[in-house]
Design a protein around this motif. Structure first.
Motif, PDB file in Angstrom:
ATOM      1  N   GLY A 103      -8.282   9.734  -3.630  1.00 54.92           N
ATOM      2  CA  GLY A 103      -8.312   8.456  -2.932  1.00 54.92           C
ATOM      3  C   GLY A 103      -7.655   8.585  -1.571  1.00 54.92           C
ATOM      4  O   GLY A 103      -7.329   9.688  -1.110  1.00 54.92           O
ATOM      5  N   PRO A 104      -7.427   7.468  -0.924  1.00 55.54           N
ATOM      6  CA  PRO A 104      -6.781   7.517   0.394  1.00 55.54           C
ATOM      7  C   PRO A 104      -5.311   7.923   0.276  1.00 55.54           C
ATOM      8  O   PRO A 104      -4.686   7.714  -0.760  1.00 55.54           O
ATOM      9  N   ARG A 105      -4.807   8.481   1.335  1.00 59.28           N
ATOM     10  CA  ARG A 105      -3.401   8.875   1.352  1.00 59.28           C
ATOM     11  C   ARG A 105      -2.587   7.818   2.072  1.00 59.28           C
ATOM     12  O   ARG A 105      -2.919   7.420   3.182  1.00 59.28           O
ATOM     13  N   ARG A 106      -1.518   7.380   1.411  1.00 63.86           N
ATOM     14  CA  ARG A 106      -0.619   6.420   2.046  1.00 63.86           C
ATOM     15  C   ARG A 106       0.319   7.210   2.952  1.00 63.86           C
ATOM     16  O   ARG A 106       0.967   8.154   2.535  1.00 63.86           O
ATOM     17  N   GLY A 126      16.430  10.818  16.485  1.00 61.94           N
ATOM     18  CA  GLY A 126      15.351   9.875  16.748  1.00 61.94           C
ATOM     19  C   GLY A 126      13.968  10.343  16.346  1.00 61.94           C
ATOM     20  O   GLY A 126      12.975   9.731  16.717  1.00 61.94           O
ATOM     21  N   ARG A 127      13.893  11.415  15.597  1.00 65.00           N
ATOM     22  CA  ARG A 127      12.590  11.911  15.166  1.00 65.00           C
ATOM     23  C   ARG A 127      12.168  11.240  13.857  1.00 65.00           C
ATOM     24  O   ARG A 127      12.966  10.583  13.195  1.00 65.00           O
ATOM     25  N   ALA A 128      10.917  11.465  13.490  1.00 67.66           N
ATOM     26  CA  ALA A 128      10.408  10.946  12.230  1.00 67.66           C
ATOM     27  C   ALA A 128       9.565  12.026  11.561  1.00 67.66           C
ATOM     28  O   ALA A 128       8.810  12.740  12.214  1.00 67.66           O
ATOM     29  N   THR A 129       9.693  12.136  10.239  1.00 69.88           N
ATOM     30  CA  THR A 129       8.924  13.104   9.471  1.00 69.88           C
ATOM     31  C   THR A 129       7.871  12.362   8.659  1.00 69.88           C
ATOM     32  O   THR A 129       8.202  11.403   7.953  1.00 69.88           O
ATOM     33  N   PRO A 130       6.613  12.769   8.743  1.00 70.89           N
ATOM     34  CA  PRO A 130       5.587  12.076   7.967  1.00 70.89           C
ATOM     35  C   PRO A 130       5.668  12.413   6.479  1.00 70.89           C
ATOM     36  O   PRO A 130       5.993  13.539   6.099  1.00 70.89           O
ATOM     37  N   ILE A 131       5.404  11.422   5.639  1.00 73.01           N
ATOM     38  CA  ILE A 131       5.328  11.589   4.191  1.00 73.01           C
ATOM     39  C   ILE A 131       3.960  11.096   3.767  1.00 73.01           C
ATOM     40  O   ILE A 131       3.582   9.962   4.072  1.00 73.01           O
ATOM     41  N   LEU A 132       3.192  11.934   3.070  1.00 73.69           N
ATOM     42  CA  LEU A 132       1.867  11.563   2.590  1.00 73.69           C
ATOM     43  C   LEU A 132       1.923  11.354   1.085  1.00 73.69           C
ATOM     44  O   LEU A 132       2.238  12.275   0.331  1.00 73.69           O
TER      45      LEU A 132
END
Length: 107
Positions: A76-79, A88-94
């Motif tokens: 299905g789709p990934r949230r 100030g960085r951000a790490t993506p979580i799938l």
């Protein structure tokens, strides 16, 4: 008479939900629910709800003769979420989801 139910974007990965397939294919509904109720895999709760939803489409008192004929698991789709990190960085979580489809057949 056959019954079909689909659960879109279930909160379990497709790879882990596919491990449930050999446990329930060809078994009666009551046997499959008994097996899934003691199973600790992530998709087992959603699969039990899906079986009960498909069973509600059939006439009453048909749970004894009903067999699970097919169980299909697709991705299905990934949230997509982000976790704040240092400087100030951000790490993506799938978060992966899956589409579950089940078919019941009366014997």
């Amino acid at each position: 008479m056959d019954a079909k139910a689909t659960h879109y974007a279930a909160k379990c990965t497709a790879r882990k939900a596919r491990l449930l397939r050999p446990l329930i294919i060809g078994k009666t509904v009551s046997q499959a629910i008994a097996v899934l109720s003691v199973e600790r895999r992530s998709g087992s709760v959603a699969t039990v709800k899906l079986i009960r939803s498909a069973l509600a489409q059939l006439p009453e008192n048909s749970a004894v003769n009903t067999v699970i004929s097919d169980f299909v698991v697709n991705e299905g789709p990934r949230r997509r979420m982000f976790m704040p990190r240092a400087q100030g960085r951000a790490t993506p979580i799938l978060k992966k989801t899956s589409h579950l489809t089940i078919r019941l057949k009366l014997n």
